[in-house]
Design a protein around this motif. Structure first.
Motif, PDB file in Angstrom:
ATOM      1  N   ARG A 337      74.302  66.845  77.598  1.00  0.00           N
ATOM      2  CA  ARG A 337      73.702  68.056  77.057  1.00  0.00           C
ATOM      3  C   ARG A 337      72.422  67.714  76.310  1.00  0.00           C
ATOM      4  NH1 ARG A 337      78.890  71.612  74.833  1.00  0.00           N
ATOM      5  NH2 ARG A 337      80.040  71.618  76.823  1.00  0.00           N
ATOM      6  N   LEU A 338      71.455  68.595  76.429  1.00  0.00           N
ATOM      7  CA  LEU A 338      70.139  68.327  75.860  1.00  0.00           C
ATOM      8  C   LEU A 338      69.981  68.868  74.451  1.00  0.00           C
ATOM      9  CD1 LEU A 338      67.213  67.321  76.219  1.00  0.00           C
ATOM     10  CD2 LEU A 338      66.663  69.527  77.268  1.00  0.00           C
ATOM     11  N   TRP A 339      70.641  69.973  74.139  1.00  0.00           N
ATOM     12  CA  TRP A 339      70.304  70.700  72.914  1.00  0.00           C
ATOM     13  C   TRP A 339      70.480  69.860  71.654  1.00  0.00           C
ATOM     14  CZ3 TRP A 339      73.896  71.457  69.087  1.00  0.00           C
ATOM     15  CH2 TRP A 339      75.241  71.274  69.432  1.00  0.00           C
ATOM     16  N   TRP A 340      71.608  69.123  71.565  1.00  0.00           N
ATOM     17  CA  TRP A 340      71.819  68.356  70.335  1.00  0.00           C
ATOM     18  C   TRP A 340      70.915  67.132  70.263  1.00  0.00           C
ATOM     19  CZ3 TRP A 340      73.294  63.299  70.179  1.00  0.00           C
ATOM     20  CH2 TRP A 340      73.865  62.748  71.338  1.00  0.00           C
ATOM     21  N   ARG A 341      70.461  66.660  71.434  1.00  0.00           N
ATOM     22  CA  ARG A 341      69.544  65.520  71.445  1.00  0.00           C
ATOM     23  C   ARG A 341      68.167  65.913  70.925  1.00  0.00           C
ATOM     24  NH1 ARG A 341      72.068  61.686  74.875  1.00  0.00           N
ATOM     25  NH2 ARG A 341      73.843  62.609  75.969  1.00  0.00           N
ATOM     26  N   LEU A 342      67.790  67.161  71.112  1.00  0.00           N
ATOM     27  CA  LEU A 342      66.497  67.632  70.604  1.00  0.00           C
ATOM     28  C   LEU A 342      66.513  67.868  69.097  1.00  0.00           C
ATOM     29  CD1 LEU A 342      65.502  70.177  73.396  1.00  0.00           C
ATOM     30  CD2 LEU A 342      64.475  67.945  72.967  1.00  0.00           C
ATOM     31  N   LEU A 343      67.722  68.036  68.544  1.00  0.00           N
ATOM     32  CA  LEU A 343      67.808  68.310  67.114  1.00  0.00           C
ATOM     33  C   LEU A 343      67.272  67.154  66.274  1.00  0.00           C
ATOM     34  CD1 LEU A 343      71.304  70.043  66.809  1.00  0.00           C
ATOM     35  CD2 LEU A 343      69.035  71.106  66.810  1.00  0.00           C
ATOM     36  N   LEU A 344      67.477  65.907  66.762  1.00  0.00           N
ATOM     37  CA  LEU A 344      67.043  64.747  65.969  1.00  0.00           C
ATOM     38  C   LEU A 344      65.519  64.684  65.824  1.00  0.00           C
ATOM     39  CD1 LEU A 344      69.550  62.083  67.297  1.00  0.00           C
ATOM     40  CD2 LEU A 344      69.569  63.216  65.082  1.00  0.00           C
ATOM     41  N   PRO A 345      64.722  64.682  66.913  1.00  0.00           N
ATOM     42  CA  PRO A 345      63.270  64.664  66.712  1.00  0.00           C
ATOM     43  C   PRO A 345      62.744  65.901  66.003  1.00  0.00           C
ATOM     44  CG  PRO A 345      63.818  64.956  69.036  1.00  0.00           C
ATOM     45  CD  PRO A 345      65.075  64.602  68.341  1.00  0.00           C
ATOM     46  N   ILE A 346      63.367  67.059  66.268  1.00  0.00           N
ATOM     47  CA  ILE A 346      62.928  68.272  65.564  1.00  0.00           C
ATOM     48  C   ILE A 346      63.205  68.135  64.070  1.00  0.00           C
ATOM     49  CG2 ILE A 346      63.394  70.738  65.275  1.00  0.00           C
ATOM     50  CD1 ILE A 346      63.878  70.887  68.290  1.00  0.00           C
ATOM     51  N   GLY A 347      64.372  67.559  63.732  1.00  0.00           N
ATOM     52  CA  GLY A 347      64.675  67.327  62.317  1.00  0.00           C
ATOM     53  C   GLY A 347      63.703  66.346  61.682  1.00  0.00           C
ATOM     54  N   GLY A 348      63.311  65.305  62.436  1.00  0.00           N
ATOM     55  CA  GLY A 348      62.323  64.366  61.911  1.00  0.00           C
ATOM     56  C   GLY A 348      60.993  65.031  61.628  1.00  0.00           C
ATOM     57  N   LEU A 349      60.539  65.876  62.553  1.00  0.00           N
ATOM     58  CA  LEU A 349      59.284  66.605  62.333  1.00  0.00           C
ATOM     59  C   LEU A 349      59.400  67.529  61.134  1.00  0.00           C
ATOM     60  CD1 LEU A 349      58.333  67.473  66.021  1.00  0.00           C
ATOM     61  CD2 LEU A 349      57.268  65.768  64.559  1.00  0.00           C
ATOM     62  N   ALA A 350      60.575  68.148  60.947  1.00  0.00           N
ATOM     63  CA  ALA A 350      60.776  69.045  59.808  1.00  0.00           C
ATOM     64  C   ALA A 350      60.695  68.293  58.485  1.00  0.00           C
ATOM     65  CB  ALA A 350      62.128  69.745  59.944  1.00  0.00           C
ATOM     66  N   MET A 351      61.171  67.038  58.473  1.00  0.00           N
ATOM     67  CA  MET A 351      61.105  66.251  57.236  1.00  0.00           C
ATOM     68  C   MET A 351      59.679  65.819  56.919  1.00  0.00           C
ATOM     69  SD  MET A 351      64.539  63.887  57.594  1.00  0.00           S
ATOM     70  CE  MET A 351      64.475  63.284  55.912  1.00  0.00           C
ATOM     71  N   LEU A 352      58.874  65.577  57.945  1.00  0.00           N
ATOM     72  CA  LEU A 352      57.493  65.144  57.715  1.00  0.00           C
ATOM     73  C   LEU A 352      56.542  66.307  57.477  1.00  0.00           C
ATOM     74  CD1 LEU A 352      57.209  62.380  60.492  1.00  0.00           C
ATOM     75  CD2 LEU A 352      57.671  62.048  58.062  1.00  0.00           C
ATOM     76  N   TYR A 353      56.919  67.502  57.931  1.00  0.00           N
ATOM     77  CA  TYR A 353      56.012  68.661  57.866  1.00  0.00           C
ATOM     78  C   TYR A 353      55.525  68.988  56.450  1.00  0.00           C
ATOM     79  CZ  TYR A 353      54.226  73.394  58.363  1.00  0.00           C
ATOM     80  OH  TYR A 353      53.431  74.508  58.312  1.00  0.00           O
ATOM     81  N   PRO A 354      56.386  68.939  55.407  1.00  0.00           N
ATOM     82  CA  PRO A 354      55.891  69.296  54.060  1.00  0.00           C
ATOM     83  C   PRO A 354      54.758  68.411  53.562  1.00  0.00           C
ATOM     84  CG  PRO A 354      58.294  69.246  54.116  1.00  0.00           C
ATOM     85  CD  PRO A 354      57.825  68.642  55.401  1.00  0.00           C
ATOM     86  N   MET A 355      54.589  67.211  54.138  1.00  0.00           N
ATOM     87  CA  MET A 355      53.560  66.291  53.642  1.00  0.00           C
ATOM     88  C   MET A 355      52.285  66.331  54.473  1.00  0.00           C
ATOM     89  SD  MET A 355      56.009  63.019  52.722  1.00  0.00           S
ATOM     90  CE  MET A 355      56.953  63.192  54.236  1.00  0.00           C
ATOM     91  N   ILE A 356      52.199  67.211  55.452  1.00  0.00           N
ATOM     92  CA  ILE A 356      50.994  67.323  56.269  1.00  0.00           C
ATOM     93  C   ILE A 356      49.827  67.804  55.401  1.00  0.00           C
ATOM     94  CG2 ILE A 356      49.913  68.724  58.074  1.00  0.00           C
ATOM     95  CD1 ILE A 356      52.389  68.459  59.721  1.00  0.00           C
ATOM     96  N   GLY A 357      48.688  67.132  55.538  1.00  0.00           N
ATOM     97  CA  GLY A 357      47.504  67.491  54.778  1.00  0.00           C
ATOM     98  C   GLY A 357      47.464  66.945  53.370  1.00  0.00           C
ATOM     99  N   GLN A 358      48.467  66.136  52.994  1.00  0.00           N
ATOM    100  CA  GLN A 358      48.529  65.650  51.608  1.00  0.00           C
ATOM    101  C   GLN A 358      47.455  64.614  51.316  1.00  0.00           C
ATOM    102  OE1 GLN A 358      52.479  64.922  50.022  1.00  0.00           O
ATOM    103  NE2 GLN A 358      51.764  63.021  49.077  1.00  0.00           N
ATOM    104  N   GLY A 359      47.162  63.740  52.318  1.00  0.00           N
ATOM    105  CA  GLY A 359      46.140  62.721  52.102  1.00  0.00           C
ATOM    106  C   GLY A 359      46.482  61.819  50.942  1.00  0.00           C
TER     107      GLY A 359
END
Length: 778
Positions: A337-359
């Motif tokens: 199944r694909l759906w749960w495998r996509l959760l990991l990279p999506i979760g990683g992007l979600a953790m990094l998203y708040p720091m975008i543009g911080q410099g």
């Protein structure tokens, strides 16, 4: 379920691993080797902070310059030190000239007694280099007799090139910079550098990217021989064990291999530590004693690896049904199944998203979010790859016999193939992301040096007592030197001691002066004053006061007293317009041709020579350095580069390269072990195919296809994830997103090359496994 029952079942699995005949201990040995390679690299990583700390402490302990501006007075405990660093074929050589002023003068670390004039104490690596056949130019530059070697406490690495030689009359050359007086070694006031958020981000990502493939390889190693093991476990069901008991016994077998792997890993680490003391990677070398793992981190590795072996085995067997008469594994396997495998990279992007543009303007990055986000993205590669391999190979069609054999094997066991290349894919994804990040922020830590490398490629600073015209003549005789521009440089002051106002004085022939200013006309005997936009009023005021007496080379606070030398402002000076010289600066003050300078004034000037070189002449830079050492033992040659890089950024980048070399070596070794294990598992099948007339070349090609197809899919997935992670990291540092295609292609090419090499190394064992005796069974 009681802990006692767990321990009993795990213990039974351990006994099966070591007392289950040849099949059991061969599998345990293969697992131990795979786990051991990973453990060795983990121990090396835990030793890295210790190595950095020891190198820094050694560097601090041998510091021989004062930074607080205070002058050490001469006494029986003082020591004169001159910096005589040099280079040889792009290798830095640390050099110091020493002259003790009393019996209590401090000895540098690693040195038992001071070398006399004409003697030298060298590091073991420099001593070997001087004794080699290709070091003739270096021996001419360092003619002193080697009377001893520098001990480990005085070096930061086993391959460091360093020496101490005896000095003479250094007191008259004290300048507070290259020649100074000290009464002890070591920096009395070490300063702590402020943490750069972007550099901290680089360090965090480097560690995660380098360690993640290791964890993947260890997880794959504990599953070696899984198919044969499961078939053996079916016999346990026949004598009454239930499914969970069988799984715990299987976990015990994996635990045995993992514990044995800890022992192998310790041995590999100790061997690697000794080897590390004999090599140099990217100009970094260490002593074996530097590589001492942190006890806490080493204990963590010792506990985590066996625990991971048990958990990975239990997780791997969740979809395996072991019955008394066999194993149900592939009889209509359910699609991944694909759906749960996509959760990991999506979760990683979600953790990094708040720091975008911080410099670097909004404080440091959240370490836990950075580590968690990068980990989830890289783990996403390992979860997505089995699905990608299964989906693609299920659609592969007809072809040659070798292709059909490979495709059918992949269709039956795509998970095994994906596990083998998971580590490669993770390493490539992380490397691509790091290369993008390094390429993106490099401009922030690299700046133009301002040197005009078209007009000159080297500079040599000389002492004031050197006859500049004689030195220039020797330089012009040096092979490969096309042009020499030489200047005598000094300062004029309104007072002999601590002047309030000062102006520059530059002495050189007309050709050299034209490189420093725009002259109306020039002949020997002329004197010019320089004008430039924003020039200081003092120079303009001095030129209007002919006959005014100024002091040449005035004494500033902290310098030794010198004889006063007067210079008179002349009449009839010519005006010269300022221009950037070869070093990128605009001179001011007075430009004087040699005939216009009184002979008594020459000792107050220091010599600077700039060289235009013929790069096609072998060792041209070393030829200039050798001539400079003959002209002035305290000469300071400097090679020019068009750009300069931040030291801390360069250190992190070097650490990445060193770590990447270790990880790539682990990738190759682990892949080879994994390939051999899979071939051993198919020995009977391969022998049967040969017995039925299948050509060995066909089977060899099928093995290549079985490796090439998953690795190709893994590299495509790794490139996509790596570029995504790299783009996010660049956005976090407020850096424009630019894909470094050269790095992407080079990393995928290196990974493909490793897989090809592993396949070639596995061909000889493959040929042996195809023999008829592979059909024998017990």
């Amino acid at each position: 379920m009681s802990m006692g029952q767990w321990a009993k079942d795990l213990g039974m699995g351990v006994r099966f691993a070591f007392a289950g005949g040849r099949e059991g201990w061969v599998r345990a040995l293969l697992t131990a080797v795979g786990v051991g390679l990973g453990v060795a690299l983990l121990l090396l990583t835990t030793a890295f902070p210790s190595m950095q700390s020891v190198r820094h402490e050694r560097e601090e302990a041998r510091t021989d310059f004062t930074y607080n501006g205070e002058v050490v007075k001469q006494s029986d405990a003082s020591l004169l030190v001159a910096n005589v660093d040099t280079e040889f074929r792009d290798k830095d050589i640390r050099g110091r000239a020493l002259e003790p002023e009393g019996p209590r003068a401090p000895l540098p670390p690693g040195v038992e007694k001071f070398p006399a004039e004409g003697e030298m104490v060298a590091s073991p690596a420099l001593k070997r280099l001087l004794e080699s056949d290709g070091a003739k130019l270096l021996r001419e530059r360092l003619p002193e007799r080697v009377v001893g070697t520098i001990g480990e406490s005085g070096l930061i690495g086993s391959q460091e090139l360093a020496f101490f030689r005896g000095g003479d009359d250094l007191a008259s050359r004290i300048d507070g910079g290259r020649v100074t007086r000290i009464d002890k070694f070591g920096d009395p006031e070490p300063s702590e550098q402020q943490t750069d958020p972007v550099l901290l981000l680089l360090v965090l990502v480097v560690f995660v990217v380098l360690l993640m493939p290791v964890a993947v390889f260890i997880a794959a190693a504990v599953r070696f021989g899984g198919e044969r093991r499961d078939r053996r476990l079916a016999a346990l069901r026949l004598v009454g064990s239930d499914g969970w008991m069988t799984r715990r016994i299987a976990a015990g077998e994996a635990l045995a291999g993992a514990v044995l792997g800890l022992g192998f890993g310790t041995v590999f680490f100790l061997i690697g530590r000794q080897i590390a003391g004999t090599v140099e990677v990217f100009d970094v070398s260490v002593f074996p004693s530097y590589l001492n793992p942190s006890p806490v981190l080493a204990l963590l590795v010792g506990l985590a690896v066996p625990a991971a072996a048990v958990l990975v085995t239990l997780f791997a067997m969740r979809g395996v049904v072991i019955e008394p008469l066999g194993v149900v594994r592939t009889a209509k396997p359910s699609r991944r199944r694909l759906w749960w495998r996509l959760l990991l990279p999506i979760g990683g992007l979600a953790m990094l998203y708040p720091m975008i543009g911080q410099g670097r303007d909004n404080g440091t990055f959240n370490e836990y979010l950075v580590i968690g986000g990068v980990l989830l993205l890289l783990i996403g590669v390992t979860t997505l790859l089995p699905w990608v391999v299964e989906a693609v190979v299920a659609r592969l069609g007809s072809g040659g016999v070798a292709w059909q054999l490979a495709v059918r094997r992949l269709q039956l066991s795509s998970g095994t193939a994906a596990r083998m290349v998971n580590g490669v894919a993770v390493a490539v994804a992380g490397a691509i992301a790091l290369q993008m990040l390094f390429a993106g922020v490099e401009s922030q830590y690299t700046e133009d040096s301002a040197f005009d490398t078209e007009r000159a490629q080297m500079q040599v600073s000389m002492s004031s007592d050197v006859q500049l015209d004689q030195a220039v003549a020797r330089f012009r005789e040096t092979k490969g030197v096309q042009k020499v521009y030489a200047y005598g440089e000094g300062y004029l002051g309104d007072r002999p001691v601590e002047p309030e106002l000062s102006a520059e004085m530059t002495v050189g022939d007309c050709a050299a002066l034209r490189e420093a200013a725009k002259l109306p006309s020039c002949q020997d005997g002329d004197i010019f004053y320089v004008t430039k936009p924003g020039d200081d009023e003092y120079t303009q005021k001095l030129r209007k006061q002919p006959g005014l007496k100024l002091y040449l080379d005035p004494v500033y606070d902290g310098e030794v007293k010198r004889k006063e030398i007067l210079w008179t402002v002349p009449r009839n000076m010519k005006e010269a317009k300022s221009r950037e010289d070869m070093s990128g600066r605009e001179r001011s003050g007075f430009l004087i041709t040699p005939k216009a300078l009184p002979a008594a004034d020459a000792p107050a000037l220091t010599g600077q020579a700039y060289f235009k070189l013929d790069g096609t002449v072998p060792d041209v830079y070393d030829r200039v350095r050798t001539t400079a050492a003959a002209v002035d033992p305290l000469a300071y040659p400097m090679t020019w580069y068009s750009t300069s890089t931040s030291n801390r950024y360069g250190t992190i980048r070097t650490g990445l390269f060193v770590g990447a070399v270790c990880v790539m070596a682990l990738i190759g070794a682990s892949l080879l072990v994994s390939q051999l294990e899979q071939l051993r598992d198919r020995k009977k099948l391969l022998s049967s195919l040969v017995a039925f007339g299948t050509r060995r070349r066909t089977l060899s090609l099928s093995v290549l296809w079985q490796t090439a197809i998953p690795i190709a899919l893994g590299l495509v997935l790794a490139s996509a994830v790596g570029m995504t992670l790299g783009a996010v990291l660049l956005k976090m540092t407020s850096t424009p997103i630019v894909v470094d295609w050269t790095s992407v292609l080079s990393m995928t090419g290196v990974a493909a090359g490793i897989v090809l090499a592993v396949t070639l190394f596995s061909l000889p064992p493959l040929m042996r496994l195809m023999r008829p005796d592979g059909l024998r069974t017990e």
